[in-house]
Design a protein around this motif. Structure first.
Motif: not given
Ligand code: ARG
Length: 622
Positions: A54-60, A248-253, A338-340
């Motif tokens: 969930t954490t390492i999404g496409a953000g990075v 910080f967005f890339s750590y959400i999860g 990981g979001s659903l």
């Molecule tokens: N539950 C969420 N908000 N999920 C989004 C996670 C995003 C994720 N950390 C990323 O870098 O892409």
């Protein structure tokens, strides 16, 4: 007049309802109300799969280009480190609460136990922003990545390509990805976690490829990105701090892990390990990756949309784009799952508490998954991903997430200074009654029940608790019983004031930008005073009423949760544009109306409200 009184009485009850708090081990209440528990099938490895996935999404894959170009320059790894530390503060708060209250529901569940029904509802409702809408935002990232395999977006097959219909850009590919994730989640928690772990492993391999191949190229070419005339911090320390808020967005999860607490075999041991390992792995990977990318290409030459593949293209390694895109698509799928997953668990927890229709709490016997809730969430997310402009919704995801993170930090403070009633796992109705040595009657269906130590500890001066059914006084049970149930030195009111002063000072950071600096300064001063006040008030040392809680305990209370709560509101502010705040407010207002007309009157705590009578003569009178 009579009508007025009745109306006034109802309003008063409504406000009291906002303060109703759940008991700590309330899954026992759920059993009593006929709700089935989820099967315990997850171990540490599964939790790491969910956490990292969930954490390492496409953000990075996307963020690093813009952040390096506009905010951090070559100091990008420092921004990742700062954001990682902020995420760790929040994760520590989540971990203590998930160990102490290991039921499904995450931030919603903790707020219900620690703060009250009203805040819990708003947090639960607000979490749909993070999870359901977050899932749609994530899904929309898939078609640009898939396009690479077809030689550009224009070459995508018709059924996958984006179209404009009646002025709306529809994205069938995004909806399809949500449907795939939903189907996987419906197969069972162990099965879906295995799928998520496999997908995540492919993503991690792609990142490792970038690190190894990129590191080799950068080494061979003399780390050109670091040989710059304008230094390591071209945008100064402010740039780095701003960058850390963005990444910080890339750590959400990591919070998704806590939503599965009820399905974990050994929550007190596995949850801290699962969260800790996931966050550390993510932080290490992000820092190494960003160190290499900004060394490979000068920050101002990084591409805004495809920073990693373009960095390889500079050295003629075009084919690397395929590996990077594969990693990104896998990252999107894992992050989507990981979001659903937590969304369905949170809705299930809310339905169990009576705040939502029971439809969401039905667990499929074979798969042990709340299938109906999962399908409903998947359907909603697929529709949003298909036809909504998710760019406008993206800000709401961050605000929703940070609201939840902040509430968790506040919940840790509350649980330490105003501990809620703790019920021993064995203290379900029948057992408490029998253990009371004949003093009590069965809690369920009885008008009165006595629950005696050791299951509810009320201190030496009060050897038992008599509970009387009274729907009008739901809020008072925990407030009253807490007086004797912790080792605090200050009075309850004093503690309440301390927590309120602290909370309001932290919320000063929400105020508009022109006055923000002054107000944050004032807020900061009150914050320091509030925190100092808390330091002098005795706190529950988390030993719990049954000896040590046996799980992870947040260190440095009140400093650590206080620091996060303050910083969290500040981050929140950073994310919120006016448009975002209007949308969030409308969403929360809608939630408040739903609570007023449905949740408040259907809450199980309304049904199971008890008035405590703490006079010992009442309890022991023959
Ligand atoms: N539950 C969420 N908000 N999920 C989004 C996670 C995003 C994720 N950390 C990323 O870098 O892409």
């Amino acid at each position: 007049m009579g009508v007025m009184n009745e109306y006034g009485g109802q309003c008063l009850m409504g406000f009291r309802g906002l303060r109703r708090r759940k008991q700590v081990d309330s899954e026992n209440l759920n059993i009593n109300h006929g709700h089935q528990q989820l099967a315990k099938r997850l171990n540490v490895l599964d939790l790491v799969g969910i956490g990292v996935g969930t954490t390492i999404g496409a953000g990075v894959y996307i963020l690093i280009g813009t952040v390096a170009r506009e905010q951090t320059g070559p100091a990008l790894p420092i921004a990742f480190l700062i954001a990682g530390i902020a995420a760790a503060l929040s994760a520590i708060c989540y971990t203590e609460l998930s160990c102490r209250c290991p039921s499904a529901g995450s931030a919603y569940h903790y707020s219900y136990i620690c703060i009250g029904e009203g805040v819990a509802w708003i947090i639960g409702w607000g979490l749909t922003l993070e999870y359901a809408i977050g899932a749609s935002v994530v899904a929309r990232g898939v078609s640009p990545n898939l396009a690479l395999y077809f030689g550009g977006e224009g070459n995508l097959p018709v059924f996958l390509a984006r179209h404009t219909v009646f002025g709306i850009v529809v994205d069938p590919c995004a909806a399809a990805l949500v449907i795939i994730a939903t189907i996987l989640l419906c197969t069972g928690i162990k099965e879906s976690t295995l799928a998520q772990t496999i997908v995540t492993s492919i993503n991690v391999c792609a990142l490792l490829f970038v690190i190894v191949a990129g590191g080799y190229l950068a080494f061979k070419n003399g780390w050109v990105g670091y040989e710059l005339s304008n230094g390591y911090l071209p945008f100064g320390i402010n740039g780095v701090l701003g960058g850390s808020a963005t990444v910080f967005f890339s750590y959400i999860g990591f919070d998704s892990v806590t939503a599965t607490a009820e399905e974990v075999k050994n929550p007190k041991k596995d949850l801290p390990l699962g969260i800790g390992i996931s966050l550390s792995l993510s932080c290490i990977l992000y820092m190494i990756l960003s160190f290499i990318i900004v060394g490979l290409v000068p920050y101002y030459d990084l591409d805004k949309d495809t920073p990693i593949s373009s960095a390889f293209s500079v050295y003629g390694v075009e084919w690397a784009a395929f590996i990077v895109s594969t990693g990104a698509v896998m990252a999107l799928l894992a992050s989507l799952m990981g979001s659903l997953l937590p969304q369905s668990r949170i809705l299930m927890a809310m339905a169990r508490d009576g705040l939502l229709p029971s439809f969401f709490s039905v667990i499929d016997k074979r798969t042990q998954v709340p299938v109906k809730g999962t399908i409903a969430v998947g359907f909603l997310a697929a529709v949003i991903a298909f036809c909504m402009d998710v760019d406008e919704l993206a800000g709401m995801v961050s605000v929703g997430t940070l609201l939840a993170f902040t509430s968790v930090a506040l919940s840790v403070l509350v649980i330490r200074y105003i501990p809620p009633i703790e019920v021993h796992p064995l203290a379900s109705a029948g057992e408490s009654s029998s253990s009371s040595g004949g003093h009590g009657q069965n809690m369920q269906g009885a008008d009165e029940a006595v629950v005696k130590d050791p299951f509810i500890s009320l201190g030496d001066d009060c050897r038992g608790l008599i509970l009387k059914r009274d729907p009008c006084h739901g809020a008072s049970v925990d407030q009253e019983t807490n007086l004797g149930n912790n080792n605090t030195t200050g009075g309850s009111d004093f503690k309440c004031i301390g927590v309120i002063v602290f909370t309001s000072s932290a919320s000063a950071a929400f105020l508009p930008s022109s006055s923000r600096i002054i107000l944050c300064g004032i807020g900061g001063a009150i914050f320091l005073a509030g925190t100092a006040g808390l330091v002098f008030i005795g706190q529950d040392d988390a030993a719990g009423v049954f000896g040590h809680t046996g799980g992870f305990i947040c260190p440095f209370v009140p400093y650590l949760p206080a620091a996060y709560a303050y910083e969290g509101t500040d981050f929140n502010f950073t994310f919120g544009s006016i448009g975002t705040w209007i949308r969030v407010s409308v969403w929360l207002l809608l939630g408040a109306l739903l609570y007023l007309f449905y949740g408040r009157t259907h809450s199980l705590l309304l049904e199971a409200s008890y008035v405590p009578i703490t006079h010992t003569e009442d309890i022991y009178s023959p």
